[in-house]
Design a protein around this motif. Structure first.
Motif, short mmCIF file in Angstrom:
data_model
loop_
_atom_site.label_atom_id
_atom_site.label_comp_id
_atom_site.label_asym_id
_atom_site.label_seq_id
_atom_site.Cartn_x
_atom_site.Cartn_y
_atom_site.Cartn_z
N THR A 1 0.85 -1.19 0.00
CA THR A 1 0.00 0.00 0.00
C THR A 1 0.88 1.24 0.00
N ALA B 1 0.81 5.49 0.04
CA ALA B 1 0.00 6.66 0.36
C ALA B 1 0.64 7.88 -0.29
N LEU C 1 -7.73 3.20 -3.15
CA LEU C 1 -8.35 2.35 -2.13
C LEU C 1 -9.13 3.20 -1.14
N TRP D 1 -4.69 6.44 -0.80
CA TRP D 1 -4.02 5.15 -0.59
C TRP D 1 -4.24 4.30 -1.83
N TRP D 2 -3.17 3.59 -2.26
CA TRP D 2 -3.20 2.81 -3.49
C TRP D 2 -2.60 1.43 -3.24
N ASP D 3 -3.15 0.43 -3.88
CA ASP D 3 -2.56 -0.91 -3.89
C ASP D 3 -1.61 -0.94 -5.08
N GLU E 1 5.18 4.36 1.93
CA GLU E 1 4.68 2.98 1.85
C GLU E 1 4.25 2.53 3.23
N SER E 2 3.19 1.77 3.29
CA SER E 2 2.66 1.27 4.55
C SER E 2 3.58 0.20 5.11
N GLN F 1 -0.33 -1.55 10.01
CA GLN F 1 -1.69 -1.05 10.19
C GLN F 1 -2.18 -1.45 11.56
#
Length: 87
Positions: free
Chosen positions: A2, A4, A35, A52-54, A82-83, A86
Motif C-alpha cells: 500500500t 500513500a 483504495l 491510498w493505493w494498492d 509505503e505502509s 496497520q
C-alpha cells in the motif's frame, strides 16, 4: 503493497474555502480510484489530501495537480509513503 500519496497546499489569504472545494473536486476525478481518500484542513487555510493505493512504491499514480497560482501562497508539497504497519 500500500502506497500513500500526500498533497498539501496553503491557500492565499481569504481563499481557504475555495482551495478546499477545488481539492475536493480534483480528488473526485482522479484518473483511477484509490483504495481510500481523505481530505483534511488545518489552520492557516492549509488543505491536505491523502490517497491510498494498492501499488508498488514507484508506480505511476494519479496525483492532484497544482491549483492556479492565485489560489495558493506557495508551491504544493507532495510526499509518497509505503505502509509498514496497520493498527
Amino acid at each position: 503493497m500500500t502506497v500513500a500519496l500526500m498533497w498539501e497546499a496553503r491557500a492565499a489569504e481569504g481563499r481557504g474555502a475555495e482551495l478546499l472545494e477545488w481539492a475536493r473536486a480534483q480528488a473526485r476525478v482522479l484518473a483511477a480510484e484509490p483504495l481510500r481518500r481523505e481530505i483534511l484542513r488545518a489552520p492557516q487555510d492549509r488543505v491536505l489530501v491523502l490517497t491510498w493505493w494498492d501499488a508498488p512504491y514507484d508506480a505511476e499514480l494519479p496525483e492532484l495537480p497544482e491549483p492556479a497560482a492565485e489560489l495558493i501562497t506557495r508551491a504544493v508539497h507532495r510526499w509518497r509513503f509505503e505502509s509498514v504497519e496497520q493498527g
